[in-house]
Design a protein around this motif. Structure first.
Motif, PDB file in Angstrom:
ATOM      1  N   LYS A1243       0.824  -1.217   0.000  1.00  0.00           N
ATOM      2  CA  LYS A1243       0.000   0.000   0.000  1.00  0.00           C
ATOM      3  C   LYS A1243       0.859   1.268   0.000  1.00  0.00           C
ATOM      4  O   LYS A1243       0.705   2.174   0.835  1.00  0.00           O
ATOM      5  CB  LYS A1243      -0.957   0.002   1.192  1.00  0.00           C
ATOM      6  N   VAL A1244       1.781   1.296  -0.941  1.00  0.00           N
ATOM      7  CA  VAL A1244       2.751   2.385  -1.024  1.00  0.00           C
ATOM      8  C   VAL A1244       2.087   3.648  -1.584  1.00  0.00           C
ATOM      9  O   VAL A1244       1.330   3.575  -2.554  1.00  0.00           O
ATOM     10  CB  VAL A1244       3.920   1.943  -1.936  1.00  0.00           C
ATOM     11  N   LEU A1268      -4.350  -9.176 -13.483  1.00  0.00           N
ATOM     12  CA  LEU A1268      -3.773  -8.506 -12.315  1.00  0.00           C
ATOM     13  C   LEU A1268      -4.878  -8.166 -11.305  1.00  0.00           C
ATOM     14  O   LEU A1268      -4.672  -8.275 -10.098  1.00  0.00           O
ATOM     15  CB  LEU A1268      -3.035  -7.227 -12.741  1.00  0.00           C
ATOM     16  N   ARG A1269      -6.050  -7.781 -11.826  1.00  0.00           N
ATOM     17  CA  ARG A1269      -7.134  -7.448 -10.902  1.00  0.00           C
ATOM     18  C   ARG A1269      -7.560  -8.686 -10.124  1.00  0.00           C
ATOM     19  O   ARG A1269      -7.845  -8.628  -8.927  1.00  0.00           O
ATOM     20  CB  ARG A1269      -8.321  -6.859 -11.663  1.00  0.00           C
ATOM     21  N   LEU A1270      -7.574  -9.840 -10.823  1.00  0.00           N
ATOM     22  CA  LEU A1270      -7.947 -11.090 -10.149  1.00  0.00           C
ATOM     23  C   LEU A1270      -6.917 -11.462  -9.090  1.00  0.00           C
ATOM     24  O   LEU A1270      -7.221 -12.164  -8.128  1.00  0.00           O
ATOM     25  CB  LEU A1270      -8.082 -12.222 -11.186  1.00  0.00           C
ATOM     26  N   ASN A1274      -4.044  -3.659  -6.527  1.00  0.00           N
ATOM     27  CA  ASN A1274      -4.820  -2.426  -6.459  1.00  0.00           C
ATOM     28  C   ASN A1274      -3.853  -1.255  -6.304  1.00  0.00           C
ATOM     29  O   ASN A1274      -3.048  -1.226  -5.382  1.00  0.00           O
ATOM     30  CB  ASN A1274      -5.769  -2.519  -5.263  1.00  0.00           C
ATOM     31  N   LEU A1275      -3.942  -0.299  -7.240  1.00  0.00           N
ATOM     32  CA  LEU A1275      -2.995   0.822  -7.220  1.00  0.00           C
ATOM     33  C   LEU A1275      -3.653   2.123  -6.741  1.00  0.00           C
ATOM     34  O   LEU A1275      -3.097   3.203  -6.937  1.00  0.00           O
ATOM     35  CB  LEU A1275      -2.410   1.029  -8.631  1.00  0.00           C
ATOM     36  N   SER A1276      -4.835   2.002  -6.128  1.00  0.00           N
ATOM     37  CA  SER A1276      -5.512   3.236  -5.708  1.00  0.00           C
ATOM     38  C   SER A1276      -4.786   3.919  -4.550  1.00  0.00           C
ATOM     39  O   SER A1276      -5.031   5.092  -4.255  1.00  0.00           O
ATOM     40  CB  SER A1276      -6.956   2.934  -5.317  1.00  0.00           C
ATOM     41  N   CYS A1277      -3.869   3.170  -3.886  1.00  0.00           N
ATOM     42  CA  CYS A1277      -3.118   3.754  -2.769  1.00  0.00           C
ATOM     43  C   CYS A1277      -2.088   4.787  -3.237  1.00  0.00           C
ATOM     44  O   CYS A1277      -1.643   5.646  -2.466  1.00  0.00           O
ATOM     45  CB  CYS A1277      -2.403   2.641  -2.003  1.00  0.00           C
ATOM     46  N   VAL A1278      -1.692   4.717  -4.526  1.00  0.00           N
ATOM     47  CA  VAL A1278      -0.576   5.544  -5.015  1.00  0.00           C
ATOM     48  C   VAL A1278      -0.996   7.011  -5.123  1.00  0.00           C
ATOM     49  O   VAL A1278      -1.924   7.351  -5.865  1.00  0.00           O
ATOM     50  CB  VAL A1278      -0.071   5.043  -6.390  1.00  0.00           C
ATOM     51  N   ARG A1279      -0.316   7.874  -4.359  1.00  0.00           N
ATOM     52  CA  ARG A1279      -0.563   9.318  -4.474  1.00  0.00           C
ATOM     53  C   ARG A1279       0.317   9.920  -5.562  1.00  0.00           C
ATOM     54  O   ARG A1279      -0.103  10.775  -6.314  1.00  0.00           O
ATOM     55  CB  ARG A1279      -0.232  10.010  -3.132  1.00  0.00           C
ATOM     56  N   THR A1280       1.572   9.468  -5.615  1.00  0.00           N
ATOM     57  CA  THR A1280       2.460   9.991  -6.665  1.00  0.00           C
ATOM     58  C   THR A1280       3.451   8.914  -7.111  1.00  0.00           C
ATOM     59  O   THR A1280       4.062   8.240  -6.295  1.00  0.00           O
ATOM     60  CB  THR A1280       3.181  11.279  -6.202  1.00  0.00           C
ATOM     61  N   CYS A1281       3.511   8.756  -8.430  1.00  0.00           N
ATOM     62  CA  CYS A1281       4.444   7.808  -9.049  1.00  0.00           C
ATOM     63  C   CYS A1281       5.362   8.640  -9.934  1.00  0.00           C
ATOM     64  O   CYS A1281       4.907   9.232 -10.906  1.00  0.00           O
ATOM     65  CB  CYS A1281       3.665   6.790  -9.876  1.00  0.00           C
ATOM     66  N   LYS A1299      -3.363   5.276 -18.547  1.00  0.00           N
ATOM     67  CA  LYS A1299      -4.595   4.758 -19.155  1.00  0.00           C
ATOM     68  C   LYS A1299      -4.750   3.255 -18.890  1.00  0.00           C
ATOM     69  O   LYS A1299      -5.825   2.788 -18.525  1.00  0.00           O
ATOM     70  CB  LYS A1299      -4.507   5.003 -20.672  1.00  0.00           C
ATOM     71  N   ILE A1300      -3.632   2.521 -19.087  1.00  0.00           N
ATOM     72  CA  ILE A1300      -3.694   1.061 -18.936  1.00  0.00           C
ATOM     73  C   ILE A1300      -4.030   0.675 -17.497  1.00  0.00           C
ATOM     74  O   ILE A1300      -4.860  -0.191 -17.254  1.00  0.00           O
ATOM     75  CB  ILE A1300      -2.360   0.424 -19.388  1.00  0.00           C
ATOM     76  N   PHE A1301      -3.374   1.332 -16.530  1.00  0.00           N
ATOM     77  CA  PHE A1301      -3.527   0.891 -15.141  1.00  0.00           C
ATOM     78  C   PHE A1301      -4.606   1.669 -14.381  1.00  0.00           C
ATOM     79  O   PHE A1301      -4.749   1.515 -13.177  1.00  0.00           O
ATOM     80  CB  PHE A1301      -2.167   0.933 -14.429  1.00  0.00           C
ATOM     81  N   LYS A1302      -5.373   2.471 -15.145  1.00  0.00           N
ATOM     82  CA  LYS A1302      -6.527   3.161 -14.534  1.00  0.00           C
ATOM     83  C   LYS A1302      -7.505   2.104 -14.001  1.00  0.00           C
ATOM     84  O   LYS A1302      -8.131   2.281 -12.962  1.00  0.00           O
ATOM     85  CB  LYS A1302      -7.187   4.032 -15.614  1.00  0.00           C
ATOM     86  N   ASP A1303      -7.595   0.967 -14.737  1.00  0.00           N
ATOM     87  CA  ASP A1303      -8.508  -0.109 -14.327  1.00  0.00           C
ATOM     88  C   ASP A1303      -8.112  -0.715 -12.987  1.00  0.00           C
ATOM     89  O   ASP A1303      -8.918  -1.364 -12.333  1.00  0.00           O
ATOM     90  CB  ASP A1303      -8.528  -1.224 -15.384  1.00  0.00           C
ATOM     91  N   LEU A1304      -6.836  -0.561 -12.605  1.00  0.00           N
ATOM     92  CA  LEU A1304      -6.388  -1.116 -11.317  1.00  0.00           C
ATOM     93  C   LEU A1304      -6.428  -0.043 -10.227  1.00  0.00           C
ATOM     94  O   LEU A1304      -5.810  -0.201  -9.172  1.00  0.00           O
ATOM     95  CB  LEU A1304      -4.966  -1.683 -11.442  1.00  0.00           C
ATOM     96  N   GLY A1305      -7.111   1.074 -10.508  1.00  0.00           N
ATOM     97  CA  GLY A1305      -7.280   2.098  -9.487  1.00  0.00           C
ATOM     98  C   GLY A1305      -6.244   3.205  -9.509  1.00  0.00           C
ATOM     99  O   GLY A1305      -6.243   4.080  -8.648  1.00  0.00           O
TER     100      GLY A1305
END
Length: 1574
Positions: A1243-1244, A1268-1270, A1274-1281, A1299-1305
């Protein structure tokens, strides 16, 4: 083809009885058969010559010229040869093409080529596997560093001057070359600029030498002229070879084979150099026309517009008057409609023969009588209207369109179907039989059928069985076609109508009768509608013009589905009750004499042919004395408008006059799909004036002016008339472009015709119909010439003496280059006259134009014979270019040879031009040889930019103030005012911070390293790190006996060991130098870099692991470097526990903490010095920007060896106390999702990566987001990459990633970039607070002129640029002028200068070149704030104040980095960034995986990686050249196609263009293909 030099023609028409009579008849017949076999490709050239020699052997003494050398063999022998001399004929074509041969006499081309001094052109280099069909002997050897003689590069000789490639040309006169160079011939378009590398300017003397050397054949390995302006060093003595004459003066006794150096001092093999030198020499001739001087406006960069030449010929005659044909005669019993005449003959003359069909052996298979035609047509009409239904509704209604799909061998079924449709009041649309799903032009036919609303296709049983089927057994739906119901019209499928059913026979009303298809120049297919009255009127006009009478026999060799074949053989024949003998194409292929035999057998009065049919019969006639053509009263030549038709007619007459053919019988005609028959030469009995010929100047024709040529016999076109205007028609000639003004009498234009017998419209295209079928020609005064609308025929011509019509070309073949018009057929004619023709097939040449950079460019594509050698083909290509240049005064942009039988064919032979053009533009032609000549063709480039004298810095500031612009200066937050409870601030040194943390929070985890499986491979708490560092320090002091200040190289894989030894060095007072370990599989290239860093950094000791220690001293290492010179190597795997250590305290924070070495993209190894103060300041800035605290976790997927990567791995965690999850980028090779899994698992909130990591994730995981979703990622924790980089932000990559990883949050706002460089590792970093990164759009053309001009998103020539992150606390940035060093205004492009406590203190080098470095690290503005000390980043960029507010409430200043100053290319006075050119190139073809560009001797070299098959390699050359011209106004000098992975990329994902350049010059790339654009 086009006939030039009429005197030559007369000479050639003289028969040569001496040679003819020396051979017996049977030998002559066998020779003729051999000729035919060769031309059809059934026998190789070698086999032909062998058999021919065998046949001639017994008669050799009797023949004066036994060898009949193929060079001197007259190509037009068909014309010249009397009946007996068949062995002397030229080859037949291999496909049935109208463009079968050339009558542009070879002497014209020879004379043209003789004007050229034989210029050696650099032959392209090709890898052997690409030689698609070459024989083994003809292959070019693979590209190795020892060039082969076959390469066409400079030859190996032992004396100064050697013979040129063609022995009959004298060696060039050296004085001539000196004189020419001294007079100052201009170099290539790009030569006016300076190269971005040292020594790019060619000196006058060098140019003289270069020219001299290019024409002096020199050993491949000797030194080429030094076009870079650098000194050459003789590095290797070559003892194995005799001395080589070179222009350089060499002391006696020395025998050096000189090696050229690149700008970086890397020696290169001279082979590539010599080819580029040859290329430079081909570019030395002045371009035509010369460029005009003009001012380049500040914002508008205009392409040079060609001004008309004041001396060009202009039309001088009076305005022409419209020309009327004789009135249509009144015929007493003329039928009211075509169907009425069918009914009449069907009932009154049922046994009269209508049509005889032949099989492939020439035997009559079936004769259709008028009675049969009438009854069978009725049956079909009844069946179509009454027996086809869907859901009890009739399938067809009167007026519906129906496709007629009949093979060329079945005229009977076609005729029945055609008249059946007319009787049923349906509209037939005849089309070709589709053979495969990928037929050339088939998709366009589908669009036509769709737009016509066709749902039913009529065909024969045999044809239906031959069509490709789907698994259900139904005919497949062809690409682009509508769904069709296929109906077979054979007898068993049609029903006899009841007695009371009669078709309605109406008078010809204005309904559509049929639709004929036509393919336009662009390849689109249009349907031309013909009404019932027009169809009838056309039959009437043809009957009157040709004098047709009832029961005449007519021989039709043409396609009966369209054009003249349909008009004469299906329509007019029925009106006048004639008997048609239809000769199928398949029979003509087997027996080209068949039509003549049928004329003789049936005593035919009329034959309808094309000039190619006459030509084939000439090649095939074998002394058939029993043939007589005396019955013919008209031989209608339907392509009489072609420039080569006259020579076919003359040659045919010459041979067959002895067989009863009368000269006046030959009647050429002119016709087009829109205008139908426009003019035809009348039969002799109609008392018309004698036929005419015109010898016209090509140059005049290109300006649309008629000039009878008298002096210049080279470039003339001989044309014959096509007779008089059709009865009842009014003809005029109008200007081709713009308003249709009437032409003058000596002007060429488009023929327009007004009559009742033309096409009516393009089906479903009202706009085009109005332009073509309803043109109103106007007089010069502006008034219309008549109230009647005219139809444009797309024929180009003029009205000559005696009111005869002459045609010189078609609109389809018109190419307008530099304001002059050229006819594609004439260019084909010239190409075919270039001897020897043994390299390509005569009938398979396509000429068309493509639009590049606002003008048309001529492209020639030919099919290469399988047995042609590379060198021979290349020389033929070079000669074709020269011949076209000389005869037409126009340059060829691209000449491509494709393998045999790969060009798209038209249905009845010939080349499908528009499909060929389409494939060329799509990169799907797959040529095996390409020659591009953009330098000589592209004459409308903008003038090179002349740099204006710089405005002084003071004036610049005043100007900005006056304009209300602020000076471009910005800074991050003030560190002094930022209050934070930062305990680490108390410590000046990193080693003190670690000690303090080990005491305060001993068990706090600092580092956690993950392996490829995603499991933790090692960890380190504060105390553990401290202890390991102490052990290392003790080992350095006790084992290594090192003193404070000594440099230590740390050669470790990414991990805790590297961090621990880094601090161990600091504890011992040593200076660490982190070095990437060598790659075990690639020691040869990676170990020398390690050795270089160790040596340059003056490291006295290497710390490493046992495994790497073995590697450094292995056998493989011995081969790569001198292992004996390694300094002391210590391994740190098993260090003993030690007593407490006294940590070294540096006397001042300004002392050196560590050295940071990296290889720049320019290939320069540079180490910078980081002091203890700078190190602490850097960590503090990062901590504040990213809000890092001990409770935080951050994930880092970067290499830990230099720059910000090193700081984040080794320094930041210790300073701020946060936990770092370390993901070594190498582990992603085996598990791409490792980094993202770690981010999700822990949860970085903050993560760092490089562009190469982001690219791997985008390419490798783009399709796996669902998987990856399965896995619960989940990348919704990322504030800044943040992407760590030293370059312009790669906005397309970051956007794709988001765009690609929007689906993973992943939040789209999370991804941002950082900017750092050698002088300051972290200038910008997005961090946790502050506004989102902004994007602006710049005009790329203004950027080349070093200006920033904002444009709207999506504007043409726009470049999107993302802000490089927020400026770090304590950092100040200013934009300075690169020349004057004065400050620039907001949104002005200049060099980014930076001032901050964490700037590096200087370069660490072996040689103390302090002056250079003082400038980089220690510079001041020349005006304004002259006190602050700045460091120059070497990057171009600009500052722009945005509307956003930052954390302090101030308006936010955004820094935009455009690119590295060192990498820019200076071409044509403008500054280009390689990435912009590369982006354009990658976009040009789907198989280009990667691209890199660089310059060498003012030539732009483009290297592309090919991801597709090798046969696509040569497709890329024209596409790359086109896109760079269009987007950047630059001419590409060399295109190099290589395998994927050849372009070197460093760990940060940056291209190493200079390494690539060195590899190219040293010939180490093993390219698939190298094209030298001339």
């Amino acid at each position: 083809m086009a006939e030039r030099n009429s005197t030559g023609l007369l000479m050639m028409l003289e028969p040569t009885p001496a040679i003819a009579m020396t051979l017996p008849v049977e030998v002559r017949e066998k020779l003729a058969e051999l000729e035919l076999e060769l031309s059809e490709g059934d026998i190789t050239q070698k086999g032909y010559e062998k058999k021919r020699a065998k046949l001639l052997a017994p008669y050799t003494p009797q023949i004066q010229e036994p060898s009949l050398q193929k060079e001197n063999r007259i190509q037009m022998l068909s014309q010249a040869a009397p009946p007996g001399s068949k062995h002397n004929k030229s080859r037949a074509t291999n496909t049935r093409d109208e463009r079968f041969r050339s009558d542009l006499h070879t002497e014209a081309v020879h004379a043209a080529l003789a004007k050229y001094k034989e210029r050696k052109m650099p032959m392209p280099s090709k890898r052997r596997s690409v030689l698609v069909q070459s024989s083994v002997e003809a292959c070019t050897p693979p590209d190795t560093s020892s060039a082969s003689e076959d390469e066409g590069s400079l030859r190996r000789v032992g004396r100064m001057v050697s013979s040129t490639p063609y022995q009959n040309h004298p060696a060039p006169n050296v004085e001539h070359w000196f004189n020419r160079v001294i007079q100052g011939s201009s170099t290539s378009s790009s030569a006016s600029s300076t190269s971005s590398h040292p020594g790019g300017r060619v000196h006058a003397t060098t140019a003289v030498l270069a020219d001299l050397m290019a024409y002096t054949q020199i050993d491949n390995h000797s030194a080429p002229p030094d076009v870079t302006g650098l000194l050459e060093h003789s590095l290797h003595a070559d003892r194995d070879r005799p001395p080589v004459a070179s222009v350089k003066v060499v002391p006696r006794g020395y025998n050096h084979s000189s090696v050229m150096e690149t700008a970086d001092g890397v020696p290169v093999n001279s082979r590539v150099s010599s080819k580029i030198q040859q290329l430079l020499n081909t570019l030395k001739r002045p371009k035509r026309p010369s460029l005009r001087e003009f001012f380049i406006d500040d914002f508008e960069e205009l392409v040079d517009v060609q001004q008309p030449d004041p001396n060009q010929p202009k039309a001088e005659g009076n305005q022409m008057s419209p020309l009327a044909g004789e009135p249509l005669g009144v015929v007493t019993n003329w039928p009211p409609s075509l169907l009425a005449s069918l009914q009449r003959w069907g009932i009154t003359q049922p046994r009269s023969p209508c049509l005889t069909a032949l099989d492939n052996a020439g035997k009559p298979v079936y004769t259709l009588t008028y009675g049969k035609l009438w009854t069978r047509s009725q049956k079909l009409a009844y069946t179509l209207l009454n027996k086809l239904s869907t859901r009890n509704e009739p399938l067809l209604q009167p007026g519906d369109r129906v496709a007629l799909v009949f093979p060329n061998s079945d005229p009977v079924m076609f005729m029945v179907a055609f008249y059946g449709c007319l009787l049923a009041e349906l509209i037939p649309v005849p089309i070709e039989v589709p053979l495969t799903r990928k037929d050339a032009g088939s998709q366009q036919i589908g669009f036509l059928l769709g737009s016509c609303g066709v749902t039913l296709a009529l065909t024969t049983d045999a044809c239906q069985k031959g069509l490709p089927k789907a698994q259900t057994g139904e005919v497949v739906t062809f690409k682009g076609w509508p769904r069709l119901l296929w109906f077979v019209t054979d007898g068993k499928h049609v029903v006899k109508p009841p007695k009371d059913w009669h078709p309605t026979i109406r008078e010809a009303n204005n309904e559509i009768a049929y639709i004929e298809y036509k393919t336009s120049k662009e390849g689109s297919t249009m349907g031309i509608t013909v009404s019932h009255p027009a169809m009838l009127a056309h039959c009437h006009a043809l009957t009157q013009a040709c004098g047709y009478t009832e029961a005449e026999t007519i021989c039709n060799v043409l396609d009966f589905k369209r054009d003249a074949g349909l008009w004469h053989g299906v329509l007019t024949s029925v009106v006048t009750r004639m008997h048609v003998i239809s000769i199928p194409y398949s029979l003509m292929k087997v027996n080209p004499l068949s039509w003549i035999q049928k004329v003789h057998t049936y005593k035919a009065r009329v034959a309808v042919v094309k000039s190619r049919d006459m030509h084939w019969s000439l090649l095939a006639q074998r002394d058939q004395r029993d043939i007589s053509l005396s019955s013919l009263r008209m031989l209608i030549v339907t392509d009489g408008a072609n420039p080569w038709s006259i020579s076919s007619c003359d040659a045919f007459l010459n041979v067959f006059q002895a067989r009863g053919l009368r000269p006046e019988v030959i009647c050429p005609c002119a016709s087009s799909a829109e205008g139908m028959t426009v003019a035809i030469r009348r039969p002799p009995e109609s008392g018309v004036p004698p036929p005419g010929k015109a010898v016209l100047s090509m140059s005049g024709l290109s300006h649309s002016v008629i000039r009878v040529d008298t002096e210049e016999k080279l470039s003339v076109l001989t044309v014959q008339d096509v007779g008089q205007v059709m009865p009842g028609a009014l003809v005029c000639v109008v200007r081709v472009e713009g308003t249709p003004y009437l032409c003058q009498t000596d002007e060429v234009g488009e023929i327009c015709v007004s009559s009742g017998s033309t096409g009516v419209a393009y089906y479903g295209l009202p706009g085009m119909t109005k332009n073509t079928f309803q043109t109103i020609p106007v007089r010069a005064s502006g008034g219309p010439i008549s109230g009647r609308p005219f139809t444009r025929t797309s024929l180009l011509g003029f009205v000559g003496p005696d009111n005869l019509v002459f045609i010189v070309g078609r609109m389809d073949g018109l190419m307008t280059v530099c304001g002059r018009r050229h006819n594609a057929d004439d260019v084909v004619a010239t190409a075919l006259a270039v001897e020897p023709m043994k390299f390509v097939y005569r009938g398979r040449i396509a000429v068309f134009s493509v639009s590049v950079l606002h003008d048309e460019r001529i492209v020639v594509v030919a099919e290469q014979r399988p047995d042609a050698s590379e060198e021979g083909s290349f020389q033929w290509m070079s000669r074709v270019l020269q011949a076209i240049d000389s005869i037409h005064q126009v340059g060829v942009y691209c000449l491509a040879l494709v393998p045999a039988n790969t060009m798209p064919k038209a249905p009845l032979g010939g080349i499908h031009i528009s499909e060929t053009k389409q494939r060329f533009l799509e990169g799907a032609l797959h040529p095996c040889n390409v020659l591009m000549c953009p330098h000589s063709c592209v004459t409308n480039l903008p003038k090179p930019r002349q740099k204006q004298p710089e405005v002084g810095p003071a004036s610049m500031i005043v100007g900005n103030l006056v304009a209300g612009k602020r000076i471009a200066q910005a800074c991050g937050r003030d560190v002094a005012q930022l209050e934070d409870n930062d305990q680490a601030r108390k410590f000046l040194y990193m080693q003190d911070v670690l000690q303090w943390r080990a005491q305060a929070t001993p068990d706090h985890p600092l580092f956690l390293v993950l392996n490829a499986k995603g499991t933790v491979s090692s960890t380190a708490s504060c105390l553990q790190l401290q202890k390991r560092a102490e052990r290392v320090a003790v080992a350095l002091i006790e084992k290594g006996r090192l003193n404070p200040g000594d440099h230590v190289a740390l050669v470790y894989p990414p991990g805790i060991d590297l961090i621990a030894t880094f601090y161990g060095c600091l504890y011992a007072g040593c200076v660490p130098v982190t070095v990437r370990p060598p790659h075990p599989q690639n020691l040869a290239t990676t170990l020398p870099t390690v050795k270089m860093i160790v040596e340059v950094s003056k490291s006295v000791c290497i710390l490493t692991t046992q495994a790497i220690m073995k590697l450094l001293k292995s056998k493989e290492a011995v081969a790569a470097v001198d292992v004996k010179s390694w300094p002391m190597v210590l391994d740190t795997d098993d260090l003993p526990r030690t007593k407490r250590l006294q940590v070294y305290k540096p006397p001042t924070p300004e002392m050196l903490a560590y050295l940071d070495f990296s290889v720049s993209t320019m290939g320069i190894l540079a180490g910078v010095k980081m002091s203890h103060a700078a190190t602490s300041a850097l960590c503090r800035s990062i901590k504040l920007q990213c809000e890092l605290y001990p409770s935080r976790q951050i994930a880092i997927c970067l290499d830990p060896y230099c720059g910000l990567g090193l700081a984040l791995w080794c320094l930041s965690s210790v300073y701020s106390g946060h936990q770092s999850i370390l993901v070594p980028p190498l582990e992603l090779d085996s598990n791409v999702s490792l980094w993202l899994s770690a981010v999700s698992q822990y949860k970085v909130r903050i993560t760092f990566c490089s562009y190469s990591v982001m690219e791997m994730c985008t390419k490798g995981l783009g399709t796996q987001t669902e998987t990856l979703r399965l896995r619960n990622i989940n990348l919704s924790c990322v504030r800044t990459c943040m992407v760590v980089a030293e370059e312009r932000p790669r906005i397309t990559l970051t956007q794709s990633f988001s765009k690609i990883f929007k689906d993973l949050g992943l939040s789209p706002r999370a991804v941002s970039t950082t900017f750092g460089c050698r002088v300051n590792m972290a200038v910008c970093l997005q961090g946790m607070s502050g506004p989102d990164p902004t994007t602006v759009y710049l005009d790329m053309r203004a950027l080349r002129h070093e200006r920033v001009r904002m444009v709207e998103r999506g504007s043409p020539h726009s470049l999107s640029l993302m802000e490089s992150g927020k400026i770090l606390p304590g950092v100040k940035v200013v934009i300075a002028n690169t020349e004057t060093k004065g400050p620039l205004g907001d949104s002005h492009l200049g060099e980014v200068w930076v001032s901050s406590p964490h700037n590096a203190t200087g370069y660490y080098t072996v040689y103390g070149e302090d002056a250079v470095h003082a400038d980089h690290f220690n510079t001041k503005l020349s005006f304004g704030d002259t006190q602050t000390v700045w460091a120059r980043t070497g990057y171009l960029g600009f500052l722009r104040r945005t509307e956003l507010t930052d954390a302090s409430g101030e308006r936010h200043d955004a820094l935009y980095v455009v690119g590295s100053l060192d990498e820019t290319l200076e071409l044509r006075g403008m500054r280009y960034h390689p990435i912009d050119i590369e982006t354009s190139v990658i976009r040009s073809h789907k198989s280009i995986a990667e691209c890199a560009v660089f310059t060498w001797t003012n030539l732009l070299v483009v290297v592309v990686e090919l991801s597709g098959s090798e046969q696509e390699a040569l497709d890329l050359v024209p596409l790359v050249t086109n896109v760079v011209l269009e987007d950047h106004y630059l001419i590409v000098g060399v295109v190099v196609v290589v395998d994927p992975g050849v372009i070197p990329i460093n760990s940060r994902g940056e291209k190493q263009r200079m390494h690539l350049r060195d590899g190219f010059l040293a010939d180490q790339l093993d390219p698939i293909y190298v094209a030298y654009n001339m």
